[in-house]
Scaffold this motif. Sequence first.
Motif, short mmCIF file in Angstrom:
data_model
loop_
_atom_site.label_atom_id
_atom_site.label_comp_id
_atom_site.label_asym_id
_atom_site.label_seq_id
_atom_site.Cartn_x
_atom_site.Cartn_y
_atom_site.Cartn_z
N ARG A 390 -6.77 2.45 10.79
CA ARG A 390 -7.79 3.21 10.06
C ARG A 390 -8.62 4.06 11.01
O ARG A 390 -8.89 5.24 10.74
CB ARG A 390 -8.71 2.26 9.30
N ALA A 391 -9.04 3.44 12.11
CA ALA A 391 -9.88 4.18 13.06
C ALA A 391 -9.13 5.37 13.65
O ALA A 391 -9.69 6.47 13.78
CB ALA A 391 -10.35 3.24 14.17
N ARG A 392 -7.87 5.15 13.97
CA ARG A 392 -7.09 6.24 14.55
C ARG A 392 -6.85 7.35 13.52
O ARG A 392 -6.93 8.54 13.84
CB ARG A 392 -5.75 5.70 15.06
N LEU A 393 -6.60 6.98 12.27
CA LEU A 393 -6.37 7.97 11.23
C LEU A 393 -7.65 8.75 10.95
O LEU A 393 -7.61 9.96 10.69
CB LEU A 393 -5.86 7.28 9.97
N ALA A 394 -8.80 8.07 11.00
CA ALA A 394 -10.08 8.76 10.81
C ALA A 394 -10.29 9.80 11.91
O ALA A 394 -10.78 10.91 11.65
CB ALA A 394 -11.22 7.75 10.80
N ALA A 395 -9.91 9.43 13.13
CA ALA A 395 -10.03 10.39 14.23
C ALA A 395 -9.10 11.58 14.01
O ALA A 395 -9.45 12.72 14.32
CB ALA A 395 -9.71 9.69 15.56
N LYS A 396 -7.91 11.32 13.47
CA LYS A 396 -6.97 12.41 13.17
C LYS A 396 -7.58 13.39 12.17
O LYS A 396 -7.38 14.60 12.26
CB LYS A 396 -5.67 11.84 12.60
N ALA A 397 -8.28 12.85 11.20
CA ALA A 397 -8.87 13.71 10.17
C ALA A 397 -9.93 14.62 10.76
O ALA A 397 -10.16 15.73 10.26
CB ALA A 397 -9.47 12.85 9.06
N ARG A 398 -10.57 14.16 11.84
CA ARG A 398 -11.63 14.97 12.46
C ARG A 398 -11.07 15.97 13.48
O ARG A 398 -11.74 16.93 13.84
CB ARG A 398 -12.64 14.06 13.16
N GLU A 399 -9.85 15.71 13.95
CA GLU A 399 -9.28 16.54 15.01
C GLU A 399 -8.83 17.89 14.47
O GLU A 399 -8.42 18.02 13.31
CB GLU A 399 -8.06 15.85 15.65
N ARG A 400 -8.85 18.90 15.33
CA ARG A 400 -8.24 20.19 15.06
C ARG A 400 -7.54 20.61 16.34
O ARG A 400 -8.15 20.58 17.42
CB ARG A 400 -9.28 21.25 14.68
N PRO A 401 -6.27 21.02 16.27
CA PRO A 401 -5.60 21.48 17.48
C PRO A 401 -6.39 22.62 18.12
O PRO A 401 -6.91 23.49 17.42
CB PRO A 401 -4.24 21.98 16.97
N GLU A 402 -6.48 22.61 19.44
CA GLU A 402 -7.25 23.61 20.16
C GLU A 402 -6.80 25.02 19.78
O GLU A 402 -5.62 25.35 19.83
CB GLU A 402 -7.08 23.39 21.66
N GLY A 403 -7.76 25.85 19.43
CA GLY A 403 -7.44 27.23 19.08
C GLY A 403 -6.87 27.40 17.69
O GLY A 403 -6.44 28.48 17.33
N VAL A 442 -6.74 13.10 5.59
CA VAL A 442 -5.69 13.78 6.37
C VAL A 442 -4.69 14.52 5.47
O VAL A 442 -3.87 15.28 5.97
CB VAL A 442 -4.91 12.79 7.27
N LEU A 443 -4.75 14.30 4.16
CA LEU A 443 -3.76 14.91 3.26
C LEU A 443 -3.65 16.42 3.40
O LEU A 443 -2.53 16.95 3.41
CB LEU A 443 -4.06 14.52 1.81
N PRO A 444 -4.74 17.17 3.52
CA PRO A 444 -4.59 18.63 3.61
C PRO A 444 -3.71 19.08 4.79
O PRO A 444 -3.08 20.13 4.71
CB PRO A 444 -6.03 19.13 3.77
N ARG A 445 -3.69 18.30 5.86
CA ARG A 445 -2.88 18.69 7.02
C ARG A 445 -1.56 17.93 7.09
O ARG A 445 -0.63 18.38 7.76
CB ARG A 445 -3.68 18.42 8.31
N PHE A 446 -1.46 16.78 6.43
CA PHE A 446 -0.26 15.95 6.49
C PHE A 446 0.13 15.55 5.07
O PHE A 446 -0.28 14.51 4.56
CB PHE A 446 -0.51 14.70 7.34
#
Length: 714
Positions: A390-403, A442-446
Motif C-alpha cells: 500500500r505504501a509503495r503504491l501510494a508513492a507511485k500515485a504521487r510520482e511523476r516521471p521527470e519532465g 494510480v488508475l489514471p496512469r495504470f
Amino acid sequence: MELSTALAGLDAHPWTTVHHAYGPAEDLPGLLRAFAEGGEDAEEALDELYGSIVHQGTVYAASVDAAPYLARIAASGRQTVDALRLLGCLAESEDEHGVEPGAVRAAVTAQLPLLIPLLADEDAAVRQAACWTAGHTRDTRTALPAVRARLAAETEPVVRAELLTAYGRLDRAGALAEARSLLGPDTPAPLRLAAVFAALDAGEPWLAAHHDAVLGLLPARETGRSGYADEHREPLRAIVGTLLERDTDADRESALALLDTALRDERPEVRAEALWAADHACTVSRGAPRRLIPAMAPLAADRAATQLLGKLGPAAAEAAPVLAGLAAGPDDEAADQALAALVLVAPRTAAPLLARSFGRRPRAMRHAAGSHAPADTPFPFDPELFAAVRARLAAKARERPEGREDCGCTTTEDHNDTAQLVHLLRQWGPQAAGALPELCAVLPRFQYAATAITAVAAGLGPQQREQAATVLRADAGKLSVARALHELTGETGPLLAAAEAALATGGREGVEGARALAGLGPEAARILPVLRTVLGRTIDRDTTPEVDTDLALAFALWRIAGDAAEVVPVLASVFDRCGGERWFRWTTTRAAREIAVLGLAGRPLTTRLHALLDDPAQAPSAVLGLLAVADPAGLDRTRLAEAALHSAETRADLKGACDALRALAATLTPEQHRRLTALATGDRRLVVSGFADTMIREDEELRAALVAVLDEVG
C-alpha cells in the motif's frame, strides 16, 4: 593439389540454377574463392557459407554442388580443417530443403577418395576433422575400414577419441567392442569419455565400470569440448539424459545414482556440472526430484541449485529452511535468488521475509506477483507485506516521471514495478480492500489497476463499491476499465462505447472489442450494425490479425443475435482462408474449440472440423468442436480419442488433449486406456518445451489432470 586445380570450373558452374537458404546460389563462387585464398575476407566468407549452404542445420541443392569444391580445397592444404568441418556439417544434416533425401550426404561421401588420405595427415587437427567428417558420411564401404585402420595406428588421445566416435557412427557394434577395454583409469580422459558414449550409443547395459569411468572423469566439460560432437560438450548432462531416455527402472536409477554422487562431491566444479545435469534430469523425469532433492538441498547457496529448487516448487520443501536462512541474509543477489525460490517452494514462509525486505528483493517480488507461480494459487496474504505494498503504491500515485508532469506516461521499469503491486493486490481480492484508495489513485496512469479494483471491491459495502465505480467511470473510455466497471456494477453503456471505439481501431484492439461485446450477448444488440460494417470491410490480403478479427466478429454476432445463417458462412470462410497454413494454425485451433457455442447450428462445419483431426496440434480442439456440433450417430468416438491421444503423445497440444480425453473418457478402448495410463503415471515428463522456469510445474498440473481423467474412466 594446387588451388587453381581445386577451384577449376568454379565460375563456369551453373550456380544460378541451384538454391541455398537465400535463393539462387550465384554468390557461392566468390565465397568459395575468398574462403580458399585465406585472405582477410576468408573468415567472413566461411560464415557466409555456413549461413547459406547449411543454414541453421538445413541443407539445400547448392550444398550438393558446393561439396566437391570444399573437398578439393581441403585436399589442397588450404583452410583444410575449416573445409572439413563444413563438409562434416553438410553430411551430418538430415534437414533437407529442395533436394532429394540423402543427396547432400551422398555428395560428401563421393569425395571420400580426397578426404581419406587426410586421416594420416601430419597435423593432428586435420586428422581429427577428417575422421569427424568421415564418420558423418555413414559410409561402411570406404570410410569404415579407413577409420578402423587409423584408430589402430593413431597415438594422439584427442584424435583417437574422435576416431572412436566416428567408428560408432559407422559400426556401433564394432565401436562397442573396442570401447570395452578403454574404460579404465589408465585410458586418457578424451578416449575414456568417447568409450562411455560408444557404450551408450550401442545400447550397452550400464555397468559399474561405466559409473566409475564417468565419476573418474569429472569434471568432464573440458574433456568433452576437446571433440567435435555437440552431445559430448556437456558430458554428464548427455549421459544422464541418454540413460533416462531408455525409460527403464534400472537405467533411471543408474542416472540418478550418478548424479547423487556427483552432487555430493567436494569439488565445486564437479557440483556445478552435476547441478546442470540435475536440472535436465528433473525437467525430463518425474521421479528425479524426489531422488535428488536430499543431495541438492544443502547446495542451496549455489545459484544453480537455488534456481532448480524454485522450479521444483513445493516438492523441494526439504530445502525451505536453508533457503529461508539465505533469504534473510545481506541485501545481495544471492539473498534475492534464495527468497525468489522460497516464494515458489514455501510461500507462507516467504511472505513475512518478503515484507521485511520489501523493495530490496526484486526477483522475489516478481515471483510473488505471479510471474512464475500458478495462476490459481495466490501468494499468501501477509499484513506486513500488505502495508508495504500500500505504501509503495501510494508513492507511485504521487510520482511523476521527470519532465513528464502531465503526460500520464511511465517508464518501463515504473510500469513493471506498479504491475507487480497491482497483481499482488488482485490476487488477495477482498483481503486487500484497504488498498482501494491507492488503486483508484494510480488508475489514471495504470489502467490495468481496474481489474484489481474490481477484485478488492467485491467484498465491500454499497457506498465503497460506488466510490470505486465512480473512479472507474471516469476512465471507462478504455476497454479494460469499462470491462472492470461492468463486472463491478453490471453497467453496459460504457462497455458498449469502449468496445465500439476498439472496433474502429482494428487489429488486436478490435478483436478484444468484439470479445467484450460477445460477453454482453443480446445486451449489445444496438452494436450489431457496427459489427456487420467491420465484417464487411475491404481486406487487401489475409493476415493473422485480419482473420482473428473475423473470427471474433462471428462469435460476437452469434452470441448477440444467434443467427446461424449469418455466422456459419463467416466461420466456414475462416477455415477455408486458413487453408492449413502453419501461421494460421492457432486461429483455426481457436475456431474449432470455440465453435462449440453454436451447438447444432454449427453442424454444417463438421466436414471442416474432421479435416483438422490429422494435425496433432489442432486435433484436440477439433474433437471438442465435433462433440458439440456433429451428429452423435455419425461420430467415430474411437477415432476422436485416437486423435486426442496422438496429440498428447506427440506433445502437440497437451492441455487441449487432456480436455478432449476427459470428454471421451467413457468411450476409450482398453488399448487407449493403457496409453493414457502411461502418459499419466509414467516417469517421462510430457511438458518438455516452453518457459524453462515453469515447465516442471506445468507437467505436474497436466499429470494431475490426466490422472483425473483416469479416475473418471474407472
